[in-house]
Motif scaffolding. Structure first.
Motif, PDB file in Angstrom:
ATOM      1  N   GLU A  66      -1.963  -3.477   5.432  1.00  0.00           N
ATOM      2  CA  GLU A  66      -2.136  -2.095   4.990  1.00  0.00           C
ATOM      3  C   GLU A  66      -3.423  -1.952   4.197  1.00  0.00           C
ATOM      4  OE1 GLU A  66       1.144  -1.118   2.489  1.00  0.00           O
ATOM      5  OE2 GLU A  66       0.685  -2.644   0.977  1.00  0.00           O
ATOM      6  N   ARG A  67      -3.968  -0.732   4.222  1.00  0.00           N
ATOM      7  CA  ARG A  67      -5.178  -0.425   3.457  1.00  0.00           C
ATOM      8  C   ARG A  67      -4.775  -0.078   2.024  1.00  0.00           C
ATOM      9  NH1 ARG A  67      -9.749   1.645   6.367  1.00  0.00           N
ATOM     10  NH2 ARG A  67      -9.976   3.262   4.773  1.00  0.00           N
ATOM     11  N   VAL A  68      -5.484  -0.653   1.075  1.00  0.00           N
ATOM     12  CA  VAL A  68      -5.236  -0.345  -0.336  1.00  0.00           C
ATOM     13  C   VAL A  68      -6.576  -0.116  -1.026  1.00  0.00           C
ATOM     14  CG1 VAL A  68      -3.066  -1.612  -0.501  1.00  0.00           C
ATOM     15  CG2 VAL A  68      -5.214  -2.807  -0.902  1.00  0.00           C
ATOM     16  N   GLU A  69      -6.569   0.765  -2.013  1.00  0.00           N
ATOM     17  CA  GLU A  69      -7.800   1.038  -2.757  1.00  0.00           C
ATOM     18  C   GLU A  69      -7.793   0.236  -4.037  1.00  0.00           C
ATOM     19  OE1 GLU A  69     -10.128   4.808  -4.817  1.00  0.00           O
ATOM     20  OE2 GLU A  69      -8.873   5.138  -3.038  1.00  0.00           O
ATOM     21  N   ARG A  70      -8.846  -0.531  -4.224  1.00  0.00           N
ATOM     22  CA  ARG A  70      -8.984  -1.356  -5.413  1.00  0.00           C
ATOM     23  C   ARG A  70      -9.843  -0.652  -6.458  1.00  0.00           C
ATOM     24  NH1 ARG A  70      -7.631  -6.801  -5.047  1.00  0.00           N
ATOM     25  NH2 ARG A  70      -5.772  -6.970  -3.744  1.00  0.00           N
ATOM     26  N   PHE A  71      -9.978  -1.294  -7.596  1.00  0.00           N
ATOM     27  CA  PHE A  71     -10.789  -0.758  -8.688  1.00  0.00           C
ATOM     28  C   PHE A  71     -12.217  -0.513  -8.203  1.00  0.00           C
ATOM     29  CE2 PHE A  71     -13.666  -1.408 -12.319  1.00  0.00           C
ATOM     30  CZ  PHE A  71     -13.167  -0.451 -13.193  1.00  0.00           C
ATOM     31  N   GLY A  72     -12.744   0.634  -8.532  1.00  0.00           N
ATOM     32  CA  GLY A  72     -14.100   0.971  -8.125  1.00  0.00           C
ATOM     33  C   GLY A  72     -14.161   1.651  -6.775  1.00  0.00           C
ATOM     34  N   GLY A  73     -13.007   1.974  -6.212  1.00  0.00           N
ATOM     35  CA  GLY A  73     -12.983   2.683  -4.939  1.00  0.00           C
ATOM     36  C   GLY A  73     -13.150   1.805  -3.719  1.00  0.00           C
ATOM     37  N   VAL A  74     -13.129   0.483  -3.909  1.00  0.00           N
ATOM     38  CA  VAL A  74     -13.259  -0.427  -2.769  1.00  0.00           C
ATOM     39  C   VAL A  74     -11.946  -0.442  -1.988  1.00  0.00           C
ATOM     40  CG1 VAL A  74     -13.651  -2.811  -2.047  1.00  0.00           C
ATOM     41  CG2 VAL A  74     -14.926  -1.859  -3.985  1.00  0.00           C
ATOM     42  N   VAL A  75     -12.027  -0.237  -0.684  1.00  0.00           N
ATOM     43  CA  VAL A  75     -10.840  -0.230   0.170  1.00  0.00           C
ATOM     44  C   VAL A  75     -10.682  -1.604   0.816  1.00  0.00           C
ATOM     45  CG1 VAL A  75      -9.717   0.820   2.160  1.00  0.00           C
ATOM     46  CG2 VAL A  75     -11.081   2.230   0.608  1.00  0.00           C
ATOM     47  N   CYS A  76      -9.477  -2.150   0.688  1.00  0.00           N
ATOM     48  CA  CYS A  76      -9.200  -3.489   1.208  1.00  0.00           C
ATOM     49  C   CYS A  76      -7.950  -3.474   2.077  1.00  0.00           C
ATOM     50  CB  CYS A  76      -8.997  -4.477   0.055  1.00  0.00           C
ATOM     51  SG  CYS A  76     -10.420  -4.661  -1.036  1.00  0.00           S
ATOM     52  N   PHE A  77      -7.750  -4.577   2.791  1.00  0.00           N
ATOM     53  CA  PHE A  77      -6.515  -4.802   3.533  1.00  0.00           C
ATOM     54  C   PHE A  77      -5.700  -5.871   2.811  1.00  0.00           C
ATOM     55  CE2 PHE A  77      -8.861  -3.295   7.415  1.00  0.00           C
ATOM     56  CZ  PHE A  77      -8.004  -2.239   7.705  1.00  0.00           C
ATOM     57  N   ARG A  78      -4.377  -5.751   2.873  1.00  0.00           N
ATOM     58  CA  ARG A  78      -3.496  -6.807   2.385  1.00  0.00           C
ATOM     59  C   ARG A  78      -2.283  -6.890   3.301  1.00  0.00           C
ATOM     60  NH1 ARG A  78      -1.127  -3.958  -3.147  1.00  0.00           N
ATOM     61  NH2 ARG A  78       0.180  -2.379  -2.109  1.00  0.00           N
ATOM     62  N   ILE A  79      -1.674  -8.049   3.336  1.00  0.00           N
ATOM     63  CA  ILE A  79      -0.516  -8.249   4.202  1.00  0.00           C
ATOM     64  C   ILE A  79       0.682  -7.484   3.652  1.00  0.00           C
ATOM     65  CG2 ILE A  79       0.292 -10.344   3.040  1.00  0.00           C
ATOM     66  CD1 ILE A  79       0.954 -11.469   5.852  1.00  0.00           C
ATOM     67  N   THR A  80       1.500  -6.947   4.537  1.00  0.00           N
ATOM     68  CA  THR A  80       2.700  -6.214   4.138  1.00  0.00           C
ATOM     69  C   THR A  80       3.918  -7.137   4.221  1.00  0.00           C
ATOM     70  OG1 THR A  80       3.117  -5.502   6.404  1.00  0.00           O
ATOM     71  CG2 THR A  80       1.736  -4.065   5.038  1.00  0.00           C
TER      72      THR A  80
END
Length: 226
Positions: free
Chosen positions: A46-60
């Motif tokens: 899934e796509r998640v937004e990290r600190f600073g607006g960086v969009v990342c993927f992580r396993i669900t």
């Protein structure tokens, strides 16, 4: 969660990427490719937004469940291979040889360090270093796997550093002796025993302290000589 149909559409590259996401904190979505797109569409990442607006993927959670299911399927797929290796090891023990299954060695080659993991490694049970005759056995249960291995001379070169003789081992009728690479022998399972269908060429080798320590720290099976 993925359905069986979705699971069948996933390739080794998909599962390799899933394992990476399982081990890593997250992956930058700006570097995403079609594999990420497919995994995301299947609900495995899934796509998640990290600190600073960086969009990342992580396993669900479904991704973790699917990864565990694939690991179990891989175990089932490899059962025939492991079973044949174990039967071969027992046969070698009956011949008076000590055996190790799936033991890893680190060897130095002209191209640098190389990790090798023979399916079965065996030694003669003697205290005379000159007579231990180390052998490597590469187990194959499909022609596809055998032909892929034949195309890897670098792998055999690594084996040659720790083994006086290198053999392929397979069910009877799967491999012809003349298909084996030059210098390699062939052992075939015939009924409840094994036969040497082709002798391997001997090349003297001397195991070093690192190899002996490896064998000590990862004990194999020594036959009862009484």
């Amino acid at each position: 969660m993925t359905t069986n149909t979705q699971s069948h559409c996933l390739t080794r590259q998909h599962y390799k990427r899933l394992r990476w996401y399982f081990k890593a904190p997250a992956g930058n979505a700006s570097l995403a490719d079609n594999i990420d797109l497919h995994l995301a569409a299947s609900g495995l990442i899934e796509r998640v937004e990290r600190f600073g607006g960086v969009v990342c993927f992580r396993i669900t959670t479904p991704g973790t469940v699917e990864l565990a299911a694939e690991n179990q399927r891989e175990i089932e797929r490899r059962k025939p291979h492991h079973s044949l290796a174990s039967r071969l090891a027992r046969w070698l023990q009956e011949q008076g040889r000590a055996t190790w299954e799936n033991i890893e060695f680190i060897v130095e080659t002209p191209a640098g360090r190389q990790a090798i993991r023979p399916d079965v490694f065996s030694l003669a049970t003697t205290c005379n270093p000159a007579r231990i005759t180390p052998h490597v056995y590469e187990v194959k249960v499909s022609r596809r796997d055998f032909l892929a291995d034949v195309a890897q001379p670098k792998k055999r070169a690594g084996y040659a550093i720790i083994a006086e003789r290198v053999f392929y081992a397979a069910p009877a009728g799967m491999i012809s002796p003349d298909e084996c690479p030059d210098g390699c022998g062939l052992v075939l399972e015939d009924g409840d025993t094994f036969v040497v269908a082709r002798k391997a060429k001997r090349q003297p080798v001397q195991l070093g302290p690192a190899q002996f320590m490896n064998l000590i720290l990862k004990p194999g099976v020594v036959p009862d000589l009484v």
